[in-house]
Motif scaffolding. Structure first.
Motif: not given
Lengths: 199, 991, 206, 331
Positions: A51-56, B112-120
């Motif tokens: 809930a927090f991650i996807p909606f906020v 958008l939910e991909s990690p922000a930077r490269l991670k091993e």
């Protein structure tokens, strides 16, 4: 090995709870308090991830939909519930969610009253449908509070009570059955999964 | 040994810690080498368009307790990224000897939910680097675009139209190129596909149940190749003699990607051998082509054989143009296709084979030879028109937000679905039926006539209220297993005319019951084998595409036309400085009317950026000039080509300049308004559909129904001004403003609100009557008894929170009980489970004491909190009953499973028990264990009865009168429907 | 400010929702979508209420060294450990978090409820009394339904499951329909009272 | 104190002991018993079976219960999943409460163990846990577009691209919703999915809730219902008799027939499924693991326990009336 330990823990805790049947004891209390804590603790990461991650977090910080900062601030007001002077602030999030009650009025009128009414109007074509009709009407009148249960009217509403009693009997039978099913489930777990006695 | 409470507590905490840490201690160390995946292979996906690879490996033994295999991919063997995983069930492991992972089609690239930077990735690696998913970081994913993968970005249309940034780039030739730049968060997602003919590397990592990551396998590589399409299934070829028409029906490919077109060919039977030689050579050529891709030194194969078959039909194919029906006319013994004329005498059609082919980019895939079958128009499926004007109709579905068109066809249909014998003697038969209608017809009643095997009428049943079942009593002594014939006629509004449905019931040995036969006759024609296919197209489609298939018993279809419009565009470039992904700013609007009815013309496009839209025109103009000059200077044999091209450019220019939408857009000076206008027009083009239908036996015998045209349809909405036909043959769903099926609910709600309002007003002035309720009257006696015995009273206001109606009712009864108890000077105990209820309960008891004039006897601890845990609360209440020896127990409010435990103890102590709840499942337990029980609504009534507060009383009264009205309606409705008058029952909603 | 504005929000939104129920148009759907996206953003914070109240109840117990305060430590510790394991190692299959669920929470909550079978048996013996004709009918109906549900009932006589089914299909149906219509009306009434601002206990006391 | 008074005051722990024995013994020593299939179960079976092999029809299972009621609901879930897997029916699962999420995965895993060829995203798809606040948006949203409303599955994949979603757009296709609950959760599905979009709704409920749901069954708002362990046992039998039936004539199971159910019974104590149909025993080659007969074995214990309860009530009442008579005589 892990499987054995897992089952051992589960069985021990099951027995702790069953020990309450003998009498209230520290093992039972331990298990009971553990249950309260684990079940609450279980909800926290799930709410965070689902809930927090996807909606906020995602809409505000990744998609840049800054409007949603307003409702998240409203959400934070929940926390004031436990303060002495500002607890009234927590009414705002509650009120916002409560607004949907407006949908509830016509919707429950539609599906719990009108649809039930239609189903109660089916043509009478045999003795069972006649009985259902009499039962429904007499029960409805039994719960009609503006007229005293006297005379012929009183006798008619009395039929409603008998119908209800048979109905409650059915509920009773089912409840007994359900409670026993649960016990069977637990015993099957202990005897089968853990002790391996059932194949 | 005696342990005191403190030590017990410590003991308990210790046990807890041990229990929690056990699982972590138990993992034994394992040899990592045993966990490396073996036999890793990568192969090309057969029969695809060149975008897929299959990774396979041998699964590790079950004892290793692997829960997932993680797959990594890269363009070299040293840097690989996580792309997906295969989950394994611990108990079963993997049954086969290989695990397969398909890297084909459009799979996620970044979002958008991909990690922000490269991670091993976790786990120990030697010289190779494994990374987790592609990160959002453009420095990492940017160079992969185009170079290593084909990337498709998908997002909301408004982002593309209104929030893109103009980016100018210089090409290698020094020209400037303009793009639209979008940030990652303007895409919903980005998907990628593999490039054909590029090498990719894969490896796999095993993860065990403790989530330990083991070393990866030695990477394997593979190259996706473009293949010829799959082999088509058999073609159905039919010649309709009186119409001189060839009809074809085929099946769609499973993998549409490599298919360019659907084609039908004719081959003289004497040429079969030549055709086989040609086909064999083509196969070898394809092999040769693939071999040459692997090794450039292999020579190209020479072509020896020509194709002896000639093409008579062709239709373009893409994912969006599904087509399975085609027809070709033979005019005066000649078939014309694509400028070629083939003379084929209808009488000689048997001398030819018909072949269907999926046209590939280079090589076709051929079906088996099909023979022609002859028929006449009269034998083609008969289409039952919906009314005398049209065959089928298309309308806007009412009561929606504007996202459905309704297609209705045919007349209502009744089918028998099942039968059951309802008695031992098998003389009573329950027949289930189903009826389907559409918006054109309202079914009033259905008449069933049942005939026995000998053909004599057994029974006639009129279904006024359709409950989907009829009961038939077979005549005395009749064979219960004999076949029956059911004749069905419907009375509808409007009248159906001559319309009889027949269906037989035959005894089925397996189900040991009469079963409806498949055959279903309407006016003597068996319709059971015919299916309806709906084709549709909008203003951007070139041809009609298949939308949906329906069986013979369907009569209506709601076609969803979604409101949300997405863009999906290839992303090949990026701008690191501005952090933008670049897409093509040119977009399509609609297609021009074509020369034929079957196919529309070319697509009209324009550009997001006005300057570019203008430049498009000047570019064409320049090209015309350039090529006209060029035509004079080059060799004669090329001249014709160039001049043709110039003509093409000229007509393109003319089309753009004369296009009304582009002209209108050009006049809008404000850029934002221009794009809004164009976007709206594009939406109309995409969401307005025309429909046609085909009725077929799936074997080539089909009847095409023409495009539906509504002769009265018009469109006054000026938004559609640029599109001819919206409202008459193109249908655009509209947003509606009232849901008529909710109309009864609206009336009932208004009535209810009104009643409550009136009654509350009345309650303020007059004393309203509520009938005495048994349990309530006993309350005083029960309190009296406790006083006599000198023992306390127990009152449990339910276990629910304050939000529950039952809790509110319970609390108001508490007020009354507490007051009486205060008058008699009897102690009251009120355990509470919810800490929000606690202060309210305390307040109520305190007030009751004040009202009774006994503030001195008020004890603050009368109401107290036990615990929130359900069973612990009950244990606490039981303890109170036993210790305090309460004489009277009240349970008023919401209870769950725990109710029984309390009342059982209470009945054991001999207390008088009065309960009230609306929890239906607990009422039976209260009735059997308590002396008095308030059932369901009686609890609410009791609270209003005792509280005597106008608001509560008024609502209760309002509810009461509505209940009376409901009862009257139920009685009236039942009587009427029993007398076959169904208008009242049908006025109520059925779901 | 303390009571009025929340009440206005409820009533205002409430009437918009009444309208929404009857109006299918795009605008109405858009309004609903807006409300949903906002309440979605509010919802995750509600869990804080539960956590805080648990900490308050048990925290005070520990602080005051109330009787059996040690068990409160168990509760809080269990809460922290479970939540922590979820954040630290994730919530996938094979993590400590799911292990806790499968082997601690699941068996215990199932067992808790199965205790009721024992209580029912003892109540059957000690408390279920045919005190009145009504209660007698109730118990008889219960006997038939109970026997009708199990294989042994069918083995004794086919009449038993059929009668049980009849009880469910006819008198029970009438009873449940009568009660359900009343309860449905009660639900509608409660919603209406909240909508009209008559019922405002949900806002809590001042 | 006479015998009845003594009996009345017997320590409840002895009663508990009798209960425990009445349940443990039949579970340890299972015996064959007949299962009587009721209409609501058969109707649900028929409805699900009518989707067999269809690309544009699917079943959605909604898990609305927690572990405490698993004993009754879990065997139902497994046998319904088994039915779908046997008959090649697309099945989706979803839940709106955190504790249901692992139960859902567990049920899927247990059921699919015997079907190694099934693939997530092709034959079935677990939508996973969605927060309760999303219940309405998702239930209503699926009326338009399932992929749009649900977005991702339990593995975080965008479901839009999954193969299983081919042909599945909204409730016209996702035509049957079965809610497993120990509460009236199914009512929300009726109110929203059925009222607004005409989806078929069915319920798998604990026995406690069953009686309450009968009006909805009769009115057709519920197309079928499994009630408690008993419903699960019935469904297990139906799957054995029809869906899992295998012989040369019916390689992929056979069609439902009420007449066949009536006089076929499945002796559960044999390892391979065998049928006793009108006195003749038919053996097929399908293994019957414990998990597929769990409910039926449980029903044996249930039989004994019901008799025990009835005996207890009768004994208790005899004591009650005798003592009442005695007190009446004394006073």
């Amino acid at each position: 090995m892990l499987e054995f330990i897992s089952n051992l823990v589960a069985v021990l805790l099951t027995l702790f709870i069953f020990s309450f049947l003998y009498k209230d004891n520290p093992f039972y209390r331990f298990a009971e308090h553990l249950l309260v804590g684990v079940s609450m603790g279980y909800a926290i990461p799930l709410v965070y991830i689902n809930a927090f991650i996807p909606f906020v977090y995602r809409p505000i910080f990744l998609e840049g939909n800054f409007w949603l900062i307003i409702p998240s601030c409203i959400g934070i007001l929940y926390i004031f519930r436990f303060t002495r002077n500002l607890s009234w602030l927590s009414r705002y999030p509650i009120a916002f969610g409560m607004g949907i009650v407006g949908m509830g009025v016509p919707m429950s009128m539609h599906s719990s009253v009108l649809v039930q009414m239609r189903n109660a109007m089916l043509p009478i074509d045999n003795i069972n449908t006649l009985l259902i009709f009499i039962g429904t009407v007499s029960i409805l009148l039994y719960f009609y509070f503006s007229k005293p249960h006297k005379g012929l009217y009183g006798k008619f509403t009395n039929i409603g009570i008998w119908f209800m009693m048979v109905g409650f009997g059915a509920s009773f039978g089912y409840t007994v059955m359900a409670r026993i099913s649960l016990l069977i489930g637990r015993v099957q777990f202990i005897l089968g999964d853990f002790l391996g006695l059932i194949k | 040994m005696k342990v005191n409470l403190n030590q017990k507590g410590i003991l308990v905490v210790l046990t807890l810690i041990i229990a929690f840490s056990l699982p972590y201690l138990s993992f034994a160390k394992a040899n990592p080498a045993d966990y490396i995946v073996q036999n890793l292979k990568v192969s090309d996906v057969p029969e695809d368009g060149g975008g897929g690879l299959i990774v396979s490996w041998a699964p590790l033994p079950k004892e290793r307790r692997i829960i997932e295999y993680r797959v990594y991919r890269g363009v070299n063997a040293d840097t690989l990224f996580y792309i997906g995983k295969i989950d394994v069930n611990l108990k079963t492991g993997i049954a086969g000897d290989s695990v397969f992972f398909y890297d084909s089609g459009w799979l996620g690239f970044v979002d958008l939910e991909s990690p922000a930077r490269l991670k091993e990735e976790k786990g120990k690696r030697s010289d190779r680097t494994l990374y987790r998913e592609f990160p959002r970081d453009m420095r990492v994913n940017g160079p992969e675009l185009n170079e290593n993968y084909v990337v498709l970005g998908i997002g909301q249309e408004k982002e593309y139209f209104h929030h893109a940034e103009k980016v100018e780039r210089e090409t290698d030739e020094g020209e400037s190129e303009v793009y639209s730049g979008l940030r990652l968060n303007q895409f919903d997602a980005m998907y990628k596909q593999l490039h054909a003919d590029k090498e990719y590397f894969y490896t796999v990592v095993a993860v065990d149940e403790a989530r330990h990551y083991y070393p990866e396998a030695e990477p394997a590589s593979g190259i996706p190749r473009e293949n010829s399409p799959e082999k088509p299934k058999d073609l159905m070829a039919v010649f309709v003699e009186d119409a001189n028409r060839l009809q074809f029906e085929w099946k769609l490919p499973v993998e549409p990607d490599p298919v360019n077109g659907y084609t039908v060919w004719m081959l003289a039977k004497e040429d079969e051998a030549d055709f086989e030689l040609y086909k064999a050579e083509q196969k070898l050529k394809e092999k040769n082509k693939l071999a040459r891709l692997e090794d450039s030194e292999i020579a190209e194969m020479e072509t020896v054989y020509q194709n002896p078959a000639f093409q008579i039909f062709g239709a373009e194919s893409s994912v969006y143009t599904d087509l399975i029906h085609g027809s070709v006319d033979i005019i005066d013994g000649v078939i014309s296709y694509n400028g070629n004329d083939y003379s084929v005498a209808p009488a000689d059609l048997e001398d030819y084979d018909f072949i269907f082919a999926f046209e590939g980019r280079e090589f076709n895939s051929w079906s088996n030879y099909a023979e022609i079958s002859r028929t006449t128009s009269a034998d083609l499926p008969f289409v039952q028109p919906i009314n005398e004007n049209t065959v089928f109709i298309v309308t806007d579905r009412i009561e929606d937000k504007g996202d459905y068109n309704t297609i209705s066809w045919g007349k209502p249909i009744v089918t028998l679905t099942n039968t059951t014998y309802t008695n031992e003697k098998r003389s009573k038969l329950l027949i289930n039926y189903e009826y389907v209608t559409n918006k054109e017809y309202k079914v009033k009643k259905i008449l069933f006539k049942i005939y026995d095997e000998a053909g004599s009428l057994i029974k006639e049943i009129n279904e006024y209220y359709q409950d989907n079942q009829i009961t038939v009593k077979l005549p005395e002594g009749a064979d219960p297993h004999q076949s029956l014939r059911v004749e069905i006629t419907l009375t509808c509004k409007p009248d159906l005319g001559d319309y009889v449905i027949l269906q037989d019931l035959k005894f089925n040995d397996f189900t040991r019951a009469l079963a409806p036969t498949k055959e279903l006759y309407i006016n003597g024609i068996d319709v059971s084998q015919y299916n309806y296919y709906i084709y549709k197209r909008n203003y951007t489609d070139k041809v009609f595409r298949l939308s949906k298939k329906f069986g013979p018993t369907q009569r209506e279809y709601n076609d969803n036309i979604s409101h949300t419009n997405n863009f999906s565009l290839l992303v090949g470039e990026y701008d690191l400085e501005k952090n933008l992904y670049l897409v093509n700013p040119s977009f399509s609007l609609y297609r021009e009317e074509g020369e034929t009815e079957v196919q529309r013309g070319s697509m009209i496009s324009t550009n997001i950026w006005r300057s570019e839209a203008d430049k498009q025109i000047t570019d064409i103009q320049q090209n015309i000039e350039k090529y006209t000059i060029m035509a004079d200077t080059i060799a004669v044999e090329d001249k014709e080509n160039v001049l043709n091209y110039v003509e093409q450019l000229k007509s393109q220019l003319a089309a753009i300049e004369s296009d009304p939408i582009l002209a209108q857009a050009a006049q809008i000076t404000d850029d934002k308004k221009r794009l809004t206008f164009l976007r709206n027009q594009r939406n109309i083009a995409k969401r307005a559909f025309e429909y046609r239908m085909v009725l077929t036996d799936d074997k080539g015998h089909f009847t095409s129904m023409d495009i539906y045209v509504n002769p009265e349809g018009t469109n006054e909405d000026e938004r559609y001004a640029f599109f001819g036909g919206v409202g008459t043959n193109h249908f655009y769903p509209r947003s509606n403003w009232f849901k008529w099926n909710m109309f009864p609910a609206l009336l009932a709600t208004l009535l209810f609100g009104g009643l409550v309002f009136v009654m509350i007003k009345k309650a303020r002035t007059t004393d309203l009557y509520i009938r005495p309720i048994a349990g309530i009257q006993e309350i005083d006696n029960a309190i009296g008894r406790a006083t006599e015995m000198g023992r306390p009273i127990l009152f449990v206001p339910g276990l629910s929170s304050i939000g529950d109606v039952a809790t509110l009712a319970g609390l108001s009864i508490l007020g009354r009980v507490a007051k009486k108890a205060a008058e008699y000077d009897t102690k009251i105990l009120c355990p509470v489970r919810d800490y929000i209820v606690l202060p309210i309960a305390q307040e109520i008891i305190k007030e009751a004491h004040y009202e009774a004039g006994r503030p001195d006897s008020y004890d603050k601890n009368s109401a107290f909190f036990i615990t929130t845990a359900q069973f612990a609360f009950v244990a606490g209440v039981n303890g109170i009953m036993l210790r305090e020896k309460t004489a009277t127990n009240f349970y008023m409010g919401m209870f769950w499973a725990e109710a029984l435990i309390m009342t059982e103890t209470g009945s054991g102590t001999g207390a008088i028990q009065i309960a009230g709840t609306d929890a239906v499942t607990q009422i039976p337990f209260f009735i059997t264990t308590c002396d008095y029980t308030l059932i369901g609504e009686e609890l609410y009534a009791a609270s209003a009865y005792l509280a005597r507060e106008p608001l509560m009383l008024g609502t209760l009264k309002g509810q009461d009168y509505l209940k009376l009205i409901i009862t009257i309606f139920i009685i009236a409705g039942t009587l009427l429907s029993t007398l076959h008058l169904t208008f009242l029952i049908n006025a109520f909603p059925d779901k | 400010m303390k009571r009025q504005i929340p009440l206005i929000i409820v009533i205002g939104l409430g009437f918009l929702f009444v309208a929404h129920t009857f109006i299918p148009s795009k605008t109405s759907v858009d309004f609903y979508d807006w409300w949903v996206s906002w309440s979605k953003a509010i919802s995750p914070f509600a869990v804080v209420l539960g956590i805080l109240s648990l900490f308050m109840v048990h925290g005070t117990k520990i602080q005051r060294k109330a009787p059996n305060w040690q068990y409160s430590v168990v509760t809080l510790l269990a809460l922290v450990v479970t939540a922590f394991s979820g954040f630290a190692w994730g919530t996938n299959e094979g993590t400590p978090f799911l292990w806790l669920f499968a082997n601690v929470q699941m068996p215990m909550s199932a067992t808790m409820f199965s205790l009721l079978a024992f209580y029912i048996a003892s109540a059957a013996y000690k408390a279920f009394r045919a005190k009145s004709p009504q209660a007698t009918v109730l118990l008889l109906a219960a006997f038939i339904v109970m026997m009708g549900q199990v294989p042994i009932g069918a083995a004794i006589s086919k009449w038993i499951p059929e009668t049980a089914q009849w009880i469910l299909n006819v008198p029970n149906l009438a009873a449940k329909r009568g009660i359900a219509t009343g309860v449905g009306l009660g639900m509608t009434a409660t919603s209406l009272k909240i909508l009209l601002g008559i019922e405002r206990t949900y806002l809590g006391s001042d | 104190m006479n015998l009845f008074e003594k009996m009345k005051n017997i320590d409840r722990r002895y009663i508990y002991l009798v209960v425990a024995l009445c349940i443990i013994i039949p579970l340890l020593i299972p015996f064959n018993s007949r299962t009587y299939v009721t209409d609501p179960t058969a109707n649900l079976y028929k409805k699900i079976d009518s989707f067999a092999g269809k690309e544009d029809k699917a079943v959605l299972l909604s898990f609305s219960h927690d572990a405490s009621t698993m004993a009754e609901l879990f065997p139902m879930e497994v046998s319904i999943l088994r039915h779908c897997f046997e008959r090649n029916i697309k099945v989706f699962t979803i839940c709106f409460s955190p504790p249901a999420a692992p139960l859902m995965a567990y049920a899927l895993n247990v059921a699919k163990e015997d079907y190694p060829n099934l693939k997530s995203g092709v034959n079935y798809c677990n939508f996973g846990y969605k927060p309760a606040g999303l219940f309405l948006p998702i239930v209503l949203g699926m009326g338009d577009d399932v992929a749009e409303a649900v977005q991702t599955d339990a593995d975080g994949r965008k479901i839009k691209n999954l193969e299983i979603l081919k042909g599945i757009r909204n409730y016209d296709d996702l035509n049957l919703i079965i809610d497993f609950a120990a509460s009236a959760a199914v009512f929300s599905w009726i109110t929203y999915a059925r009222v607004r979009f005409g989806a078929n709704v069915a319920a798998g409920v604990t026995a406690v809730m069953a009686a309450d749901n009968y009006p909805y069954l009769q009115s057709g708002q519920l197309v079928g219902m499994l009630s408690g362990l008993k419903g699960a046992a019935e469904y297990e039998k139906l799957v054995d008799v029809f869906a899992a039936y295998e012989d040369t004539e019916y390689p992929n199971g056979r069609e439902f027939s009420p007449e066949v159910v009536k006089d076929t019974w499945v002796p559960i104590m044999s390892k391979k499924i065998s049928y006793d149909s009108q006195g003749s025993v038919v053996q097929t080659n399908v293994d019957l693991p414990y998990k597929f007969k769990q409910a039926r074995i449980g029903m044996n214990a249930q039989s004994i326990a019901h008799i025990m309860i009835i005996v207890f009530i009768i004994l208790g009442n005899i004591g009650y009336f005798l003592t009442k008579k005695k007190t009446a005589e004394v006073s």
